[in-house]
Design an enzyme around this catalytic site. Structure first.
Site, mmCIF file in Angstrom:
data_model
loop_
_atom_site.group_PDB
_atom_site.id
_atom_site.type_symbol
_atom_site.label_atom_id
_atom_site.label_comp_id
_atom_site.label_asym_id
_atom_site.label_seq_id
_atom_site.Cartn_x
_atom_site.Cartn_y
_atom_site.Cartn_z
ATOM 1 N N THR A 32 -20.797 41.884 113.885
ATOM 2 C CA THR A 32 -20.731 41.226 112.575
ATOM 3 C C THR A 32 -20.803 39.717 112.698
ATOM 4 O O THR A 32 -21.299 39.033 111.806
ATOM 5 C CB THR A 32 -19.420 41.645 111.871
ATOM 6 O OG1 THR A 32 -19.514 43.033 111.586
ATOM 7 C CG2 THR A 32 -19.195 40.899 110.580
ATOM 8 N N THR A 112 -16.580 43.863 116.362
ATOM 9 C CA THR A 112 -15.137 44.137 116.433
ATOM 10 C C THR A 112 -14.824 45.609 116.717
ATOM 11 O O THR A 112 -13.753 45.931 117.213
ATOM 12 C CB THR A 112 -14.432 43.750 115.109
ATOM 13 O OG1 THR A 112 -14.988 44.531 114.048
ATOM 14 C CG2 THR A 112 -14.568 42.274 114.811
ATOM 15 N N ASP A 113 -15.784 46.509 116.394
ATOM 16 C CA ASP A 113 -15.443 47.935 116.394
ATOM 17 C C ASP A 113 -15.064 48.489 117.760
ATOM 18 O O ASP A 113 -14.173 49.337 117.858
ATOM 19 C CB ASP A 113 -16.592 48.747 115.792
ATOM 20 C CG ASP A 113 -16.674 48.560 114.274
ATOM 21 O OD1 ASP A 113 -15.709 48.021 113.690
ATOM 22 O OD2 ASP A 113 -17.692 48.942 113.675
HETATM 23 C C1 SIN Z 1 -17.849 44.153 113.332
HETATM 24 O O1 SIN Z 1 -18.294 43.438 114.201
HETATM 25 O O2 SIN Z 1 -16.851 43.783 112.662
HETATM 26 C C2 SIN Z 1 -18.401 45.505 112.978
HETATM 27 C C3 SIN Z 1 -19.713 45.799 113.589
HETATM 28 C C4 SIN Z 1 -19.661 45.867 115.082
HETATM 29 O O3 SIN Z 1 -18.654 46.240 115.652
HETATM 30 O O4 SIN Z 1 -20.697 45.546 115.692
#
Ligand code: SIN
Length: 348
Positions: A32, A112-113
């Protein structure tokens, strides 16, 4: 030591006596933080991993006062799709960069995932005590109040700081500095999405200042025996819940998995039908690790299952996803007996 007593020469205009800024490699993998949405108010319907590393860096002019940046685009993925070959590529690139005198630290931008899984994998496999800092964002780069630029500045600030050396792999997020071993994503939307349950962050970073308030105790990086050069053994995760059947376990064993991490209830307790299936799997040589789905605390050995009798291993305070990372590395390194695996989980 310089013992010269000759008068100092005047400094020519445009030259400085300040030491050169640290050299930090910024390795972008997507997420993200590199996401883009059709409009600035949209923070959920965006495409992750589409903004390149040069554009991410251009959004943070203040970086030029913190470090000399060497950018690299390693991948452009939504981290839900993170896969082991990319882990190997990333880890090997970090080792190569840190082995040279040209790089003082590395920052990895990530989704973040699965950030907590990648961070822990690197914590266990990077062969350097130079700083490695992961960061990410909850809002895409196109959003109002995007959190990525400040997170990136703070991550580079931490990676450029002498106190970050020897701390293992770190995660800089929302002004806090977390250990890769402890940090977990705890919110689907909030910008303070990352926490270290039970023990808290290692320290903080704000306005160029970095402060560590505690150290990292468990073995990591140079003190870790694990490497990224072996084949990845198949390890899967199952969850215990009301009414769960043994179908998934039997299917995994039939498919030839080498290990199963169970996300148990409470103190790693397991529904009786699942427990019997896991005991049968252990008898067939499948490594079985008991973790908890609760989200904080630890799983006591022999606390909620008779691990000694069943051939199970306790994950301690690792959540199921991190326990899977450690179990894969341990199996790849040749640890297969429950006692040997328990020693690994008690060490890292
Ligand atoms: C994010 O980064 O918050 C979600 C998408 C990902 O993990 O690439």
């Amino acid at each position: 030591m310089n013992t010269s007593t000759s008068p100092s020469l005047p400094i020519p205009p445009g030259h400085s006596t300040a030491p050169p800024l640290p050299r930090i490699a910024v390795l972008a993998t997507g997420g993200t933080i590199a996401g883009s949405a059709p409009d600035a108010a949209n923070t959920s319907g965006y495409q992750a991993g589409v903004v390149g590393v040069d554009q991410l860096l251009a959004a943070v002019p203040a970086l030029s006062a913190v470090a000399r940046i060497a950018p690299e685009q390693i991948a452009s993925v939504d981290s839900k799709d993170m896969a082991m070959p990319l882990w190997t590529t990333l880890g090997q690139r970090i080792d190569t960069l840190l082995a040279t005198d040209d790089v003082d630290g590395v920052v990895v931008t990530h989704g973040t995932d699965t950030l907590e899984e990648t961070a822990y994998l690197l914590h266990l496999t990077v062969k350097s005590d130079k700083p490695v800092v992961l960061t990410a964002a909850m809002r895409p780069a196109s959003a109002l109040s995007a959190d990525g630029p400040l997170n990136l500045l703070n991550a580079v600030t931490v990676a450029a700081h002498a106190a970050a050396r020897g701390q293992g792999v770190l995660v800089a997020f929302n002004n806090r500095i977390h250990s890769a071993r402890d940090v977990v994503k705890t919110s689907t939307y909030a910008v303070d999405a990352f926490q270290s349950p039970e023990i808290g962050a290692l320290g903080w970073v704000q306005d160029g200042r970095v402060e560590f308030q505690r150290g990292v105790v468990r073995a990591h990086t140079l003190a870790s025996e694990f490497t990224l050069d072996a084949a990845w053994p198949q390890v899967e995760i199952v969850t215990s819940y009301a009414g769960v059947s043994r179908i998934a376990i039997d299917a995994l064993v039939a498919a030839g998995v080498r290990g199963i991490v169970v996300a148990g209830t409470g103190n790693g307790s397991i529904h009786q039908s699942l427990q019997q299936a896991l005991a049968d799997a252990a008898l067939r040589g499948v490594a079985v690790v008991r973790s908890s789905r609760v989200g904080s605390g630890h799983v006591m050995r022999n606390g909620a299952a008779a691990d000694d009798a069943l051939g199970f291993v306790s994950a301690g305070s690792l959540n199921p996803y991190k326990a899977r990372v450690l179990l894969m590395l341990a199996l790849a390194a040749g640890h297969t007996a429950p006692a040997a695996l328990q020693k690994v989980f008690d060490t890292y």
